[in-house]
Design a protein around this motif. Structure first.
Motif, PDB file in Angstrom:
ATOM      1  N   ASP A 170       1.982  69.367   1.466  1.00 42.79           N
ATOM      2  CA  ASP A 170       0.855  69.230   0.546  1.00 42.79           C
ATOM      3  C   ASP A 170       1.002  68.059  -0.418  1.00 42.79           C
ATOM      4  O   ASP A 170       0.448  68.068  -1.505  1.00 42.79           O
ATOM      5  CB  ASP A 170       0.658  70.521  -0.250  1.00 42.79           C
ATOM      6  CG  ASP A 170       1.934  70.969  -0.960  1.00 42.79           C
ATOM      7  OD1 ASP A 170       3.008  70.373  -0.699  1.00 42.79           O
ATOM      8  OD2 ASP A 170       1.855  71.906  -1.777  1.00 42.79           O
ATOM      9  N   GLY A 171       1.791  67.055  -0.029  1.00 45.05           N
ATOM     10  CA  GLY A 171       1.931  65.898  -0.905  1.00 45.05           C
ATOM     11  C   GLY A 171       3.247  65.181  -0.728  1.00 45.05           C
ATOM     12  O   GLY A 171       3.787  65.110   0.383  1.00 45.05           O
ATOM     13  N   ARG A 173       7.132  65.113  -2.173  1.00 48.19           N
ATOM     14  CA  ARG A 173       8.163  65.847  -2.913  1.00 48.19           C
ATOM     15  C   ARG A 173       9.217  64.862  -3.397  1.00 48.19           C
ATOM     16  O   ARG A 173       9.753  64.082  -2.611  1.00 48.19           O
ATOM     17  CB  ARG A 173       8.795  66.905  -2.020  1.00 48.19           C
ATOM     18  CG  ARG A 173       9.933  67.703  -2.652  1.00 48.19           C
ATOM     19  CD  ARG A 173      10.450  68.702  -1.624  1.00 48.19           C
ATOM     20  NE  ARG A 173      11.531  69.521  -2.116  1.00 48.19           N
ATOM     21  CZ  ARG A 173      12.827  69.217  -2.012  1.00 48.19           C
ATOM     22  NH1 ARG A 173      13.184  68.051  -1.443  1.00 48.19           N
ATOM     23  NH2 ARG A 173      13.763  70.009  -2.474  1.00 48.19           N
ATOM     24  N   GLY A 205      -4.115  70.504 -10.316  1.00 49.33           N
ATOM     25  CA  GLY A 205      -3.571  70.389  -8.968  1.00 49.33           C
ATOM     26  C   GLY A 205      -3.059  69.004  -8.610  1.00 49.33           C
ATOM     27  O   GLY A 205      -2.838  68.705  -7.431  1.00 49.33           O
ATOM     28  N   SER A 208       2.879  69.604  -9.195  1.00 51.41           N
ATOM     29  CA  SER A 208       3.441  70.936  -9.404  1.00 51.41           C
ATOM     30  C   SER A 208       4.958  70.794  -9.427  1.00 51.41           C
ATOM     31  O   SER A 208       5.500  69.720  -9.092  1.00 51.41           O
ATOM     32  CB  SER A 208       3.003  71.914  -8.308  1.00 51.41           C
ATOM     33  OG  SER A 208       3.520  71.507  -7.048  1.00 51.41           O
ATOM     34  N   VAL A 215       6.347  67.912  -7.119  1.00 55.03           N
ATOM     35  CA  VAL A 215       5.561  67.535  -5.952  1.00 55.03           C
ATOM     36  C   VAL A 215       4.279  66.871  -6.448  1.00 55.03           C
ATOM     37  O   VAL A 215       3.582  67.415  -7.314  1.00 55.03           O
ATOM     38  CB  VAL A 215       5.205  68.757  -5.084  1.00 55.03           C
ATOM     39  CG1 VAL A 215       4.366  68.319  -3.873  1.00 55.03           C
ATOM     40  CG2 VAL A 215       6.463  69.468  -4.616  1.00 55.03           C
ATOM     41  N   HIS A 217       0.652  65.949  -5.557  1.00 57.70           N
ATOM     42  CA  HIS A 217      -0.377  66.339  -4.603  1.00 57.70           C
ATOM     43  C   HIS A 217      -1.503  65.309  -4.516  1.00 57.70           C
ATOM     44  O   HIS A 217      -2.158  65.204  -3.480  1.00 57.70           O
ATOM     45  CB  HIS A 217      -0.965  67.697  -4.993  1.00 57.70           C
ATOM     46  CG  HIS A 217       0.056  68.780  -5.145  1.00 57.70           C
ATOM     47  ND1 HIS A 217       0.734  69.320  -4.074  1.00 57.70           N
ATOM     48  CD2 HIS A 217       0.542  69.402  -6.251  1.00 57.70           C
ATOM     49  CE1 HIS A 217       1.584  70.246  -4.505  1.00 57.70           C
ATOM     50  NE2 HIS A 217       1.481  70.319  -5.817  1.00 57.70           N
ATOM     51  N   ASP A 218      -1.732  64.572  -5.605  1.00 54.66           N
ATOM     52  CA  ASP A 218      -2.842  63.611  -5.652  1.00 54.66           C
ATOM     53  C   ASP A 218      -2.333  62.331  -6.306  1.00 54.66           C
ATOM     54  O   ASP A 218      -2.310  62.207  -7.531  1.00 54.66           O
ATOM     55  CB  ASP A 218      -3.999  64.202  -6.444  1.00 54.66           C
ATOM     56  CG  ASP A 218      -5.271  63.366  -6.356  1.00 54.66           C
ATOM     57  OD1 ASP A 218      -5.166  62.150  -6.112  1.00 54.66           O
ATOM     58  OD2 ASP A 218      -6.368  63.934  -6.545  1.00 54.66           O
TER      59      ASP A 218
END
Length: 230
Positions: A170-171, A173, A205, A208, A215, A217-218
């Motif tokens: 999801d992205g 790390r 979001g 995180s 991480v 994500h965007d």
């Protein structure tokens, strides 16, 4: 261990042949450090170049009040200690601590200087690395002057994702373990202020934190936050 092969992975020795590097292999000294163990402290003699074979090191300085400011990280395979090694004082200018169990190869200054004189391409790569350290320090200083805490934290996470990022479902790390206290030390702010600054990015979001790893994500939204546009 293939020591010549390890040296070829470093920034300053990457353009040299194995035959060239075999000159210094017999002079390398191994050192191991446990997590949290001091590698050197500010004011120690700067007498060797460190090649980090395994683990991670942090460079940091302490205030009189005991506050910690992190200046940067080194991970395998990288070099450390070359800034202080050529300082006129002959002393270390920062503290360095192992973040996790780490293993280093040491090359004493006289042997390094003699080797560089015989291999100018390695000297050129060393100067490039020193220049990069200087530019990074200048950007960090101006960032503290120009950016708010959210911008500094976002910019720091972007830089860490670029240097230490690995793909995640999801992205991206960041493979370094980073507590919020560590991130605060990186951006020269209190943990509480950094938490407040990052809260909207977590809620939105954009980022995180899981098991001490951030991480992203965007990336685009984090870049906007770094520029003060989010």
């Amino acid at each position: 261990m293939d020591l010549a092969g390890v040296l070829q992975q470093t920034p300053i020795f990457r353009d040299l042949s194995r035959v060239d590097l075999e000159e210094i292999v017999p002079h390398l000294v191994e050192r191991r450090y446990g997590a949290g163990q001091t590698v050197w402290v500010e004011g120690d003699p700067a007498d060797a170049l460190y090649v980090l074979v395994e683990g991670a090191l942090k460079s940091h300085r302490l205030s009189r009040e005991g506050g910690d400011v992190i200046l940067g990280f080194d991970t395998a395979v990288d070099i450390a200690g070359h800034v202080g090694l050529f300082h006129p004082s002959g002393k270390r200018q920062v503290n360095v601590t192992a973040m996790v169990p780490s293993r280093c190869l040491l090359l004493r200054r006289p042997l390094l200087v003699g080797f560089l004189s015989r291999h100018p391409i390695a000297m050129e790569r060393l100067l490039e690395d020193l220049s990069s350290v200087t530019v990074q320090a200048a950007y960090s200083f101006t960032g503290m002057a120009f950016d708010d805490i959210r911008g500094r934290a976002a910019r720091t996470l972007l830089a860490l994702a670029e240097e230490f990022g690995e793909p995640a479902p999801d992205g991206i790390r960041i493979r370094l373990e980073l507590s919020q206290r560590t991130l605060a030390a990186l951006v020269a702010a209190s943990r509480e202020n950094v938490n407040r600054a990052l809260a909207p990015l977590v809620a939105g979001g954009v980022i995180s934190q899981r098991n001490r790893h951030f991480v992203v994500h965007d990336v685009a939204a984090l870049a906007a936050a770094a520029e003060g546009d989010l």
